[in-house]
Write an enzyme that holds these catalytic residues in place. Structure first.
Site, PDB file in Angstrom:
ATOM      1  N   ARG A 116       1.011  -1.247  -0.260  1.00 16.86           N
ATOM      2  CA  ARG A 116      -0.208   0.024  -0.215  1.00 16.86           C
ATOM      3  C   ARG A 116       0.651   1.638   0.241  1.00 16.86           C
ATOM      4  NH1 ARG A 116      -2.732   2.289   4.390  1.00 16.86           N
ATOM      5  NH2 ARG A 116      -4.284   3.809   3.832  1.00 16.86           N
ATOM      6  N   LYS A 134       5.148  -7.259  11.618  1.00 17.37           N
ATOM      7  CA  LYS A 134       4.368  -7.682  10.483  1.00 17.37           C
ATOM      8  C   LYS A 134       4.122  -8.705   9.900  1.00 17.37           C
ATOM      9  CE  LYS A 134       3.474  -5.510   5.868  1.00 17.37           C
ATOM     10  NZ  LYS A 134       2.942  -4.316   4.691  1.00 17.37           N
ATOM     11  N   ARG A 153      -0.391   3.216  13.151  1.00 15.97           N
ATOM     12  CA  ARG A 153       1.032   3.228  13.460  1.00 15.97           C
ATOM     13  C   ARG A 153       0.993   2.596  15.169  1.00 15.97           C
ATOM     14  NH1 ARG A 153       5.575   5.896  10.951  1.00 15.97           N
ATOM     15  NH2 ARG A 153       5.445   5.359   9.056  1.00 15.97           N
TER      16      ARG A 153
END
Length: 327
Positions: free
Chosen positions: A121, A190, A324
């Site tokens: 993204r 992640k 975040r």
């Protein structure tokens, strides 16, 4: 000779001399040596023993289209038009977009061992070692327009989470398109990214490419070069097969896409919120040059994230917004 051909020969656990490899692959020993050097540069560990030859230090499972299709249930297979397995591509999403341009693409899946121009993204680069990730793209044609696809990337995250949870992996979902996994010290890294690309009419037919990049088994050296916390499937499920994960994930994804126009994100909202990584946690919201500290609430039936700051509540609707967690 391709990298995959060489890896298949070296994955049997036996040593092979350069001469033997050249004979099997129909190339010279010099050509074999050059490919072996490439393997080392790609973080694929080799053992070389004088007088015996070469072998992989650890097995590397290659993607197998036949095995993946055979692993699909009838529910998943009925929506699959075609499955492609490629060794290298600039981008699996671009591959499916080209299939749409050729009049195909609907119900088609592309898996690739490594991408040279993969992205996530907001144009970020998505980089993984050869054969150490599960990277796939799915094409689907919808008839009712872009508005009916709200929250699709979040629903796809739920589909991946469901699949992983069956194997003891406990992912969390980060709005709007990331899947996270805790490491041994409890830090979220992640695990996967989702990129949904839509082209077509806002109120009519449109073509959608759903891209996913899932870290599967990341070497230590590669992790050390990444400027963020990362996680991999094998961190929590070391015996899980990539081909099995691919089949089970497609069993979730294909029916999801087939029914999304009628069900919408509301059918997935509850499950997403149950796995929300930052529910009631302080987060940093980035919009262009603006940074805002807020508390994350749940997502609504359209896939928007609600946040609180001061006496205000605000709805975030994707686009060029990032959220975040704050440590």
């Amino acid at each position: 000779m391709t990298i995959g051909d060489l890896i298949r020969l070296l994955s049997d656990g036996e040593f092979h001399s350069g001469e033997q490899l050249g004979e099997r692959l129909g190339v010279s020993r010099t050509a074999v040596w050059k490919q072996l050097k490439k393997l080392e540069a790609m973080d694929i560990p080799l053992e070389a023993v004088k007088g015996q030859g070469y072998r992989l230090s650890a097995p590397l499972e290659l993607l197998d289209g036949g095995m993946i299709v055979a692993g699909l249930s009838r529910r998943g297979r009925q929506h699959l038009a075609r499955l492609f397995v490629e060794e290298t591509l600039p981008s699996s999403n671009e591959f499916i977009r080209q299939r749409f341009a050729q009049g195909a693409g609907h119900g088609e899946v592309c898996l690739v061992e490594q991408q040279s121009a993969g992205r996530g993204r907001r144009g970020r680069v998505w980089s993984t070692p050869w054969g150490r990730a599960l990277m796939l793209s799915v094409g689907w044609r919808f008839e009712t327009g872009i508005a009916s696809l709200e929250g699709l990337s979040l629903a796809v995250g739920v589909a991946l989470a469901r699949t992983l949870e069956r194997h003891g992996v406990a992912p969390s979902l980060k709005w709007p398109n990331d899947v996270l996994l805790a490491d041994g010290e409890g830090c979220l890294g992640k695990l996967a990214g989702i990129l949904v690309e839509i082209s077509g009419d806002t109120a009519g037919p449109c073509e959608v490419v759903v891209g996913m990049g899932i870290n599967f088994d990341l070497p230590t050296g590669f992790r050390e070069r990444i400027e963020q916390h990362v996680a991999a499937v094998h961190d929590q499920a070391p015996s899980l097969s990539r081909n099995r994960l691919a089949a089970e994930l497609l069993d979730e994804l294909m029916p999801l896409l087939a029914g999304y126009e009628s069900a919408g994100f509301a059918a997935w909202q509850g499950e997403w919120n149950q796995r929300h990584a930052f529910q009631n946690c302080e987060v940093e919201v980035l919009r262009g040059q603006q940074r805002l500290v807020a508390t994350a609430d749940s997502v609504d039936e359209s896939g928007n994230l609600w946040i609180r700051y001061g006496d205000r509540r605000e709805r975030l609707g994707g686009g060029e917004i990032s959220v975040r967690g704050r440590t």
